[in-house]
Design an enzyme around this catalytic site. Structure first.
Site, PDB file in Angstrom:
ATOM      1  N   ASP A 497       0.878  -1.300  -0.085  1.00 33.77           N
ATOM      2  CA  ASP A 497       0.207   0.011   0.016  1.00 33.77           C
ATOM      3  C   ASP A 497       0.814   1.424   0.117  1.00 33.77           C
ATOM      4  O   ASP A 497       1.863   1.508   0.757  1.00 33.77           O
ATOM      5  CB  ASP A 497      -0.918  -0.194   1.035  1.00 33.77           C
ATOM      6  CG  ASP A 497      -1.916   0.988   1.234  1.00 33.77           C
ATOM      7  OD1 ASP A 497      -2.846   1.297   0.222  1.00 33.77           O
ATOM      8  OD2 ASP A 497      -1.800   1.909   2.226  1.00 33.77           O
ATOM      9  N   GLU A 534       1.680   0.392  -5.038  1.00 35.23           N
ATOM     10  CA  GLU A 534       1.249   1.589  -5.391  1.00 35.23           C
ATOM     11  C   GLU A 534       2.332   2.612  -5.567  1.00 35.23           C
ATOM     12  O   GLU A 534       2.955   3.002  -4.586  1.00 35.23           O
ATOM     13  CB  GLU A 534       0.233   2.200  -4.420  1.00 35.23           C
ATOM     14  CG  GLU A 534      -1.101   1.346  -4.637  1.00 35.23           C
ATOM     15  CD  GLU A 534      -2.154   2.116  -3.623  1.00 35.23           C
ATOM     16  OE1 GLU A 534      -3.192   2.446  -4.133  1.00 35.23           O
ATOM     17  OE2 GLU A 534      -1.905   1.986  -2.435  1.00 35.23           O
TER      18      GLU A 534
END
Length: 887
Positions: A497, A534
């Site tokens: 993340d 990400e």
């Protein structure tokens, strides 16, 4: 005088190494140079310096050394490079470790002796300087030694600023008293822990400690207030927990009691190259909570993945078609869901189902319980080395090693289907910091683990409390966590993340630790574990402000992938951040922008910056890097495994909802289905990694919700039984969607926009064919930039045959030294117009091409109308169709 100048509640200076402090120029009184100030380090062993720097303190002199930091420290702390350097004398530097267990502050006086500056210090730098090298060799958390059945635990916690640490140990396994849920009864035994030279406190127990609850109690002087407190906490390296994470549990992950035979016997899926992956992003609770073919107590749990229900049958279909990996949204211990069902609040689905499809009442009722219901995406970490307890089948299974056993059963169930298991990891932030309820790291080493701003407050650019993995032990937590999930749970990959908030060095450390795992020594091949995340660039770290980030275009040679927002936006149109979701039409939503065509082509070719193609926009040759994406490079990767191609994910509207918002309301359902398949084809037939959000193949809707992280079960419907795609379940929650309600209401009320079971079945069949195409044709997965450069072209783009709503990709196997499986070539034609296209492909006249056997025998009757004209080298492709031809 600046009112902030005398305020120890701010930490505006930095202690970087034992013999160097740094003070930013902005902290100095206006017009004063560092040489005009008399500097001292104020220390109070038991705290007590007041907010303005007064009190009974010892002041240790500091001298101004440099106008900037030494080169080595400037490289280590680039955002502090221009700070003024202050040095203590050798005696003070030698006392640093002891001084840091009390209160420390930086004081400055002017020529008259008046105090003009008092600030607390940020201390992560000096803690790393003093302890990181030695602590690197310390096993943290619980480790076990000895023969099976008589194994002895050692508990270690790194707490270098603590003055004393005790282990609180409860006798026996907790039972459920009437008044307190799943908490151990009675007073704990207090066991003093011993401090080591590496800053860690340890204690060794006896075999009888196994499976007992424990907590830590630390004697701290809190850094800014100087308050001396006994601080209780769970262990940040916990691998076992009691219900609702009230206690850590002494779990031995090598105890056979926690190793289900099914997990031990399940075959580990064969290693695959990164570009061979076809990934399916899935939420544990979504997967089975509405599956009435699964026993009631297993719905929404880990065990459902190993139970033959509708969800598992659907995963089998996907795996047989070519899906390789299931990416699970966070499964580590999280803060937002009560683990005891008795503590959870629910709104009865039956009552919600009776409300109008455009009503705001559903979201009102769901929001009323959002803090106590059983649903959350889970990006709110608490203990990142332990499984989440709310996904177990009962409260009793949420305790200790029972969680481990159920999690392993899930892994076994997926491995049995031949599916690799990818875990979503969140090491960029915590839910809390300081002494708040779910804060762990700050309770153990106050002020160390989080990334601090110029005043010493925790940065929150991630919308939570940012972790600074550039600090040695924060990085260590990240590395240890990844190694643990691979060694002790046999997972096959990680998605990170907000990976851009980590450094490239962080990810390289994870990669190196995993690569060191071998089947002989560890029972797993760590080199087969895939990493992606990400790679967004924002916040206080943006532009490599603090380190070289793990962002798009900065991971060359690592094999680590990043999500490709360029392809996503080219296909969907507009941006996921647009205030009006109708803004901008993309390739699959009816757009005619040649810039989207160029971005899509670059994405299909693996997102390579060095790719050469003719631009549909200008007709001129360009590189992938020269294709514009809002001022950034359209192609950013050096190798195709660095790109994860996707058109939707758990974030933002689903693909089906995007189509609903962007297409004219009178668009026929058959066209909507074909556009859904066309969008998925851009991902599945690309040279990068293919990534689907669970349910995209089933026309999954979240009733137009753009941010369903806390929207409950009602708005997060996933139904592989094809009874309900989730559309028209009411207006989505107001906090993230309210400004769009006026647009949404008439769409939700339009029954013609609700797909039938037959529609969903058609979409599923066409999507499965896409997976079969990817699996059957290795030329879609060349795996190297050089092979793509030689074999991949877009022969129609930028010519008289081209159009913005048409992409023709040729992968010429003859251009390679060895074509995979003897393939001579594949021709991918994406026709986004509603009518049939006759496209002459330059250079292919007289060659024999035909539709792939997968599509000739597949579910899509329309694509079977694709024809090839030999003499002209011309392909005729029906409207809204992705066709793959083979030579």
């Amino acid at each position: 005088m600046d009112p902030d100048a005398l305020d120890l509640l701010r930490a505006r200076a930095h202690w970087l190494t034992a013999d160097l402090l740094a003070v930013p120029a902005a902290v100095l009184p206006q017009g004063a140079g560092p040489q005009e100030i008399t500097w001292s380090l104020a220390v109070a062993p038991d705290g007590g310096i007041d907010r303005r720097g007064d009190g009974a303190v010892e002041e240790l002199p500091l001298t101004v050394a440099l106008a900037g930091l030494p080169d080595a420290l400037a490289r280590r702390w680039p955002h502090l490079a221009a700070c003024h350097a202050l040095r203590p004398d050798a005696e003070t530097a030698a006392r640093a470790a002891v001084l840091l267990t009390g209160q420390v502050a930086l004081l400055g006086r002017d020529g008259t002796g008046a105090r003009v500056l008092a600030t607390s210090l940020q201390i992560p730098g000096v803690l790393d300087d003093l302890y990181a090298e030695a602590a690197a060799h310390r096993v943290l958390g619980v480790s076990w030694a000895g023969e099976r059945g008589r194994r002895v635990p050692t508990v270690a916690v790194w707490a270098p600023t603590a003055r004393a640490v005790e282990l609180l140990l409860w006798d026996g396994v907790p039972e459920r008293p009437r008044e307190q849920a799943w908490a151990p009864a009675g007073e704990p035994m207090r066991v003093p822990m011993q401090r080591g030279h590496d800053g860690a406190w340890t204690v060794t127990g006896t075999p009888s400690w196994a499976d007992r609850c424990y907590r830590l109690e630390l004697d701290h002087v809190l850094p800014r207030t100087g308050e001396r407190r006994r601080v209780g906490t769970t262990d940040p390296w916990s691998v076992g927990l009691s219900l609702d994470s009230r206690h850590s549990v002494l779990v031995d992950l090598e105890d056979p009691a926690h190793a289900p035979p099914r997990w031990l016997e399940a075959p580990v899926p064969a290693a695959v190259r990164a570009v061979d992956q076809a990934i399916y992003e899935l939420h544990v609770r979504d997967f089975s909570r509405d599956d009435d073919t699964v026993p009631a107590q297993e719905r929404g749990s880990y065990l459902a993945f190993a139970t033959e229900g509708e969800g598992r049958r659907h995963l089998r279909r996907l795996a047989e078609a070519g899906l390789t990996s299931v990416h699970l949204l966070p499964t580590f211990d999280l803060t937002s869901v009560p683990e005891d069902p008795a503590e959870q609040a629910h709104e009865a689905p039956g009552a919600l189902a009776t409300l109008p499809p455009d009503s705001s009442e559903q979201q009102r009722r769901v929001r009323a319980h959002a803090l106590r219901d059983a649903f959350n995406w889970g990006y709110d970490p608490w203990h990142v080395l332990a499984p989440e307890g709310s996904y177990t089948s009962s409260p009793g299974q949420a305790h200790g090693g029972a969680r481990t056993a159920q999690f392993r059963t899930m892994v076994a169930g997926l491995h049995e289907l031949g599916l690799r298991v990818v875990l979503d990891q969140v090491y960029n932030h915590t839910t809390d910091s300081g002494l708040h309820r779910s804060s762990v790291l700050d309770r153990v080493v106050p002020g160390y683990y989080h990334r601090l701003d110029a005043d010493g407050d925790v940065h929150t650019s991630t919308c939570c409390q940012n972790i600074a993995t550039e600090h040695a032990l924060a990085r260590r937590l990240m590395v240890d966590g990844c190694v643990l999930w691979v060694r002790h749970y046999r997972v096959d990959g990680f998605r990170f993340d907000l990976m851009g908030h980590h450094s490239r060095a962080d990810l390289e450390a994870v990669r190196a630790a995993l690569d060191a795992l071998t089947p002989e020594a560890d029972g797993v091949d760590g080199s087969a574990v895939h990493l992606y995340g990400e790679g967004w660039d924002f916040g206080e770290v943006a532009g490599n402000a603090r380190f070289r980030q793990a962002t798009q275009g900065q991971l060359d040679g690592t094999g680590i992938g990043t999500f490709n927002d360029r392809l996503r936006d080219a296909v969907r149109g507009g941006s996921v951040h647009d205030a009006d979701p109708r803004s901008g039409l993309g390739f699959a939503t009816g757009g005619l922008d040649p810039r989207h065509t160029d971005l899509l082509q670059v994405g299909l070719a693996g997102g390579l910056r060095g790719l050469r193609l003719r631009s549909q926009e200008t007709g001129q040759p360009v590189s992938g890097e020269e294709v514009d994406y809002g001022g950034a490079a359209g192609g950013y990767a050096a190798s195709p495994e660095e790109v994860v191609n996707y058109v939707d994910a758990h974030d933002n509207e689903t693909l089906w909802d995007t189509l609903t918002l962007k297409l004219p309301p009178d668009t026929p359902m058959v066209q909507r289905l074909r556009r859904n398949t066309l969008a998925l084809a851009t991902v599945t037939l690309s040279q990068g990694i293919s990534f689907w959000h669970a349910g995209a193949e089933l026309l999954r809707s979240k009733s137009l919700d753009r941010n369903s992280y806390a929207s409950g079960d009602w708005f997060n419907r996933y139904d592989p039984a094809l009874r309900d795609n989730g559309f028209a379940r009411g207006l989505p929650p107001k906090p993230d969607n309210g400004p769009r309600w006026e647009l949404m209401a008439p769409l939700l009320a339009d029954s013609s926009l609700v797909p039938t079971e037959a529609d969903m079945a058609v979409a599923r069949g066409c999507a499965l064919d896409l997976l079969r195409l990817r699996s059957a044709h290795p030329l879609l997965r060349l795996g190297s930039a050089e092979a793509i450069r030689r074999a991949v072209s877009f022969p129609v783009s930028g010519t008289e045959h081209g159009a913005p709503d048409l992409v023709v990709m040729l992968v010429d196997g003859r251009a390679l030294d060895l074509a995979p499986r003897g393939d001579e070539g594949v021709l991918v034609v994406l026709n986004a117009s509603t009518g049939e296209r006759a496209v002459t492909v330059p250079g292919l006249a007289g060659q024999r091409w035909e539709l792939s056997p997968v599509q000739r025998e597949g579910a899509d009757e329309t694509v079977k109308g694709t024809r090839w004209r030999l003499a002209e080298g011309q392909v005729l492709v029906p409207g809204l169709t992705a066709a793959l031809l083979v030579r």
